[in-house]
Scaffold this active site. Structure first.
Site, PDB file in Angstrom:
ATOM      1  N   HIS A   1       0.869  -1.177   0.000  1.00  0.00           N
ATOM      2  CA  HIS A   1       0.000   0.000   0.000  1.00  0.00           C
ATOM      3  C   HIS A   1       0.910   1.233   0.000  1.00  0.00           C
ATOM      4  O   HIS A   1       1.685   1.432   0.931  1.00  0.00           O
ATOM      5  CB  HIS A   1      -0.929  -0.012   1.210  1.00  0.00           C
ATOM      6  CG  HIS A   1      -1.898  -1.148   1.196  1.00  0.00           C
ATOM      7  ND1 HIS A   1      -2.206  -1.904   2.314  1.00  0.00           N
ATOM      8  CD2 HIS A   1      -2.633  -1.678   0.170  1.00  0.00           C
ATOM      9  CE1 HIS A   1      -3.084  -2.832   1.996  1.00  0.00           C
ATOM     10  NE2 HIS A   1      -3.357  -2.724   0.693  1.00  0.00           N
TER      11      HIS A   1
ATOM     12  N   GLU B   1       1.485   3.712   3.068  1.00  0.00           N
ATOM     13  CA  GLU B   1       1.881   3.184   4.375  1.00  0.00           C
ATOM     14  C   GLU B   1       3.402   3.296   4.442  1.00  0.00           C
ATOM     15  O   GLU B   1       4.136   2.408   4.016  1.00  0.00           O
ATOM     16  CB  GLU B   1       1.372   1.755   4.543  1.00  0.00           C
ATOM     17  CG  GLU B   1      -0.161   1.710   4.538  1.00  0.00           C
ATOM     18  CD  GLU B   1      -0.738   0.312   4.678  1.00  0.00           C
ATOM     19  OE1 GLU B   1       0.037  -0.640   4.951  1.00  0.00           O
ATOM     20  OE2 GLU B   1      -1.973   0.175   4.524  1.00  0.00           O
TER      21      GLU B   1
ATOM     22  N   HIS C   1       3.310  -3.320   6.756  1.00  0.00           N
ATOM     23  CA  HIS C   1       2.123  -2.477   6.681  1.00  0.00           C
ATOM     24  C   HIS C   1       2.017  -1.560   7.888  1.00  0.00           C
ATOM     25  O   HIS C   1       2.536  -1.863   8.966  1.00  0.00           O
ATOM     26  CB  HIS C   1       0.858  -3.340   6.613  1.00  0.00           C
ATOM     27  CG  HIS C   1       0.693  -4.077   5.327  1.00  0.00           C
ATOM     28  ND1 HIS C   1      -0.031  -3.565   4.264  1.00  0.00           N
ATOM     29  CD2 HIS C   1       1.174  -5.283   4.921  1.00  0.00           C
ATOM     30  CE1 HIS C   1       0.000  -4.434   3.262  1.00  0.00           C
ATOM     31  NE2 HIS C   1       0.730  -5.480   3.633  1.00  0.00           N
TER      32      HIS C   1
ATOM     33  N   GLU D   1       2.155  -5.620  10.850  1.00  0.00           N
ATOM     34  CA  GLU D   1       1.247  -4.468  10.882  1.00  0.00           C
ATOM     35  C   GLU D   1       1.592  -3.640  12.112  1.00  0.00           C
ATOM     36  O   GLU D   1       1.604  -4.165  13.229  1.00  0.00           O
ATOM     37  CB  GLU D   1      -0.198  -4.948  10.964  1.00  0.00           C
ATOM     38  CG  GLU D   1      -1.241  -3.885  10.735  1.00  0.00           C
ATOM     39  CD  GLU D   1      -1.645  -3.759   9.279  1.00  0.00           C
ATOM     40  OE1 GLU D   1      -1.870  -2.618   8.832  1.00  0.00           O
ATOM     41  OE2 GLU D   1      -1.774  -4.794   8.589  1.00  0.00           O
TER      42      GLU D   1
END
Length: 285
Positions: A15, A18, A109, A149
């Protein structure tokens, strides 16, 4: 014994907004070019979605993180940039499910939710990932539990503390791989895992389907804190408290993640349980 992990990849920018993973990959590639990296194991470092990174957006046409199904990877004549890119990544890191595929991929992420450092894996019997999780829990700052994450961090900007936490976690992961490949034995034990039960959407107008409530202040930023039936969940724009109507206490996470508004997800709910993991060692490289 388990096979050594000879093929490892670190991916950022899946992404493009990010930024912790984006800049960590930039840094790794820059340092490698200058021959300043002392890696504990040979690692392929990949910027997954360069076009989205360049535009600082989550994706340009399609969410790349949802493009690795067998149907997409095997289709011909793809036109969407992310669909084409997923096939390129599959050729570089896979083919998915084949003997030639990477042994371990760490996909980096960020989240706007207050989730700390989380490891996301897709099996509770993947002893490699669960041992890595156990290793990080004992050494990294504020870990929660193979995507990594880390949050909270707004998309489109970078926070130094979040970047440093990600950098530390990646280094610890690679340290673990080096030890594993050297033949070190990792003792068994237990790991707390959170298993997804369901996703919860925002309350919506039945006719227009527009959102009519926000996450309640008592729930906001309380990722992985037990939510009991009757606890406040949403606060309507007219001031009404909407409560959790589930039949069992569950653990919320990805609370009010900004990227999930388009997916109609206000938060996810999970059960927590301890998974017993066996002692493991590699057969060495």
């Amino acid at each position: 014994m388990l096979p050594a992990l000879s093929r490892v990849a670190v991916c950022g920018g899946t992404h493009g907004n990010e930024l912790s993973g984006v800049y960590l990959v930039h840094e790794r590639l820059k340092r490698r070019k200058k021959s300043q990296v002392m890696e504990p194991v040979a690692v392929v470092t990949v910027m997954s979605n360069p076009r989205a990174v360049q535009r600082c957006v989550r994706y340009t046409e399609t969410d790349l993180n949802r493009c690795f199904t067998h149907a997409i990877l095997s289709a011909s004549e793809q036109t969407s940039y992310e669909l084409v890119r997923s096939q390129e990544l599959n050729s570089l890191l896979g083919p998915k499910g084949s003997a030639e595929a990477m042994d371990l991929i760490c996909d980096l992420h960020n989240t706007t939710a207050n989730m700390g450092l989380c490891l996301i894996t897709y099996s509770d019997s993947d002893w490699i990932c669960l041992h890595i999780c156990k290793y990080l829990q004992a050494r990294a700052q504020h870990p929660r539990t193979d995507a990594m994450e880390i949050g909270p961090q707004p998309h489109g900007l970078i926070r130094a503390n979040i970047f440093m936490a990600m950098q530390e976690a990646v280094q610890l992961l690679l340290d673990w791989v080096r030890l594993f490949n050297s033949g070190a034995q990792f003792e068994g034990g237990s790991v707390d895992v959170y298993t997804l039960v369901k996703n919860i959407d925002y309350p919506r107008d039945p006719h227009t389907h527009t959102i009519i409530a926000a996450v309640h202040p008592d729930l906001q930023d309380r990722d992985f804190c037990l939510l009991h039936p009757g606890d406040p969940m949403f606060l309507s724009f007219s001031g009404e408290t909407l409560r959790y109507k589930g039949k069992e206490p569950l653990y919320p996470f990805f609370i009010n993640e900004s990227a999930y508004y388009e997916k109609a997800v206000a938060l996810s709910l999970a059960r927590r349980r301890k998974v017993e993991i066996p002692a493991i060692r590699s057969s060495r490289m």
